[in-house]
Design a protein around this motif. Structure first.
Motif, mmCIF file in Angstrom:
data_model
loop_
_atom_site.group_PDB
_atom_site.id
_atom_site.type_symbol
_atom_site.label_atom_id
_atom_site.label_comp_id
_atom_site.label_asym_id
_atom_site.label_seq_id
_atom_site.Cartn_x
_atom_site.Cartn_y
_atom_site.Cartn_z
ATOM 1 N N ASN A 39 33.858 49.232 56.708
ATOM 2 C CA ASN A 39 33.499 49.351 55.296
ATOM 3 C C ASN A 39 32.801 48.092 54.795
ATOM 4 O OD1 ASN A 39 34.738 51.947 54.682
ATOM 5 N ND2 ASN A 39 36.681 50.902 55.005
ATOM 6 N N TRP A 40 31.938 48.296 53.812
ATOM 7 C CA TRP A 40 31.267 47.192 53.130
ATOM 8 C C TRP A 40 31.889 47.098 51.746
ATOM 9 C CZ3 TRP A 40 29.200 50.266 56.714
ATOM 10 C CH2 TRP A 40 28.431 49.674 57.742
ATOM 11 N N ILE A 41 32.219 45.882 51.334
ATOM 12 C CA ILE A 41 32.903 45.673 50.065
ATOM 13 C C ILE A 41 32.089 44.710 49.207
ATOM 14 C CG2 ILE A 41 35.032 44.882 48.958
ATOM 15 C CD1 ILE A 41 36.383 45.493 51.734
ATOM 16 N N VAL A 42 31.855 45.114 47.955
ATOM 17 C CA VAL A 42 31.167 44.273 46.987
ATOM 18 C C VAL A 42 32.176 43.907 45.909
ATOM 19 C CG1 VAL A 42 29.278 44.129 45.320
ATOM 20 C CG2 VAL A 42 28.972 45.450 47.419
ATOM 21 N N TYR A 43 32.237 42.613 45.572
ATOM 22 C CA TYR A 43 33.150 42.189 44.511
ATOM 23 C C TYR A 43 32.641 40.921 43.841
ATOM 24 C CZ TYR A 43 35.044 38.871 47.971
ATOM 25 O OH TYR A 43 35.192 37.870 48.906
ATOM 26 N N ALA A 44 33.234 40.620 42.704
ATOM 27 C CA ALA A 44 32.886 39.417 41.940
ATOM 28 C C ALA A 44 33.992 38.386 42.112
ATOM 29 C CB ALA A 44 32.741 39.766 40.465
ATOM 30 N N THR A 45 33.609 37.119 42.025
ATOM 31 C CA THR A 45 34.610 36.055 42.048
ATOM 32 C C THR A 45 34.768 35.475 40.643
ATOM 33 O OG1 THR A 45 33.008 34.316 42.585
ATOM 34 C CG2 THR A 45 34.122 35.421 44.450
ATOM 35 N N SER A 46 35.930 34.895 40.412
ATOM 36 C CA SER A 46 36.243 34.295 39.115
ATOM 37 C C SER A 46 35.819 32.834 39.100
ATOM 38 C CB SER A 46 37.755 34.380 38.871
ATOM 39 O OG SER A 46 38.430 33.522 39.782
ATOM 40 N N GLU A 47 36.116 32.177 37.996
ATOM 41 C CA GLU A 47 35.811 30.748 37.896
ATOM 42 C C GLU A 47 36.613 29.935 38.905
ATOM 43 O OE1 GLU A 47 39.116 31.792 35.181
ATOM 44 O OE2 GLU A 47 37.086 32.558 35.334
ATOM 45 N N ARG A 48 37.647 30.529 39.467
ATOM 46 C CA ARG A 48 38.442 29.852 40.501
ATOM 47 C C ARG A 48 38.062 30.307 41.910
ATOM 48 N NH1 ARG A 48 44.519 29.089 38.135
ATOM 49 N NH2 ARG A 48 43.872 28.064 36.215
ATOM 50 N N ALA A 49 36.949 31.005 42.000
ATOM 51 C CA ALA A 49 36.401 31.470 43.283
ATOM 52 C C ALA A 49 37.339 32.417 44.030
ATOM 53 C CB ALA A 49 36.007 30.299 44.169
ATOM 54 N N SER A 50 38.069 33.230 43.271
ATOM 55 C CA SER A 50 38.889 34.264 43.895
ATOM 56 C C SER A 50 38.402 35.622 43.407
ATOM 57 C CB SER A 50 40.366 34.063 43.560
ATOM 58 O OG SER A 50 40.570 34.126 42.168
#
Length: 82
Positions: A39-50
């Motif tokens: 699977n390919w997963i797209v996501y965003a990171t927060s200001e804490r890089a998580s």
């Protein structure tokens, strides 16, 4: 969409703040495309890089994941310019 097509769009439109296939360590406020198993997963990171909770979208093919990433990068570019 292929990775080459993705890169052409990124360069033409000046899109930034992305991380393809863990090429870099995670940074704050970026969009990430990674592959896990089949699977390919797209996501965003927060200001804490998580990973931002609820931002993950899973795809069964790379083309759809790259298209989603482009859409998100375009939206991010608009938001940053406000």
């Amino acid at each position: 969409m292929t990775k080459n097509e993705f890169m052409e769009i990124v360069n033409e439109e000046g899109l930034k703040n992305y991380n393809l296939y863990d090429e870099n360590n995670l940074r704050s406020d970026e969009l990430v495309l990674t592959k896990k198993n089949h699977n390919w997963i797209v996501y965003a990171t927060s200001e804490r890089a998580s990973c931002v909770t609820g931002s993950e979208v899973t795809f069964d093919n790379e083309s759809s994941a790259l298209e989603n990433l482009i859409e998100r990068l375009r939206a991010d570019k608009i938001l940053v310019s406000l």
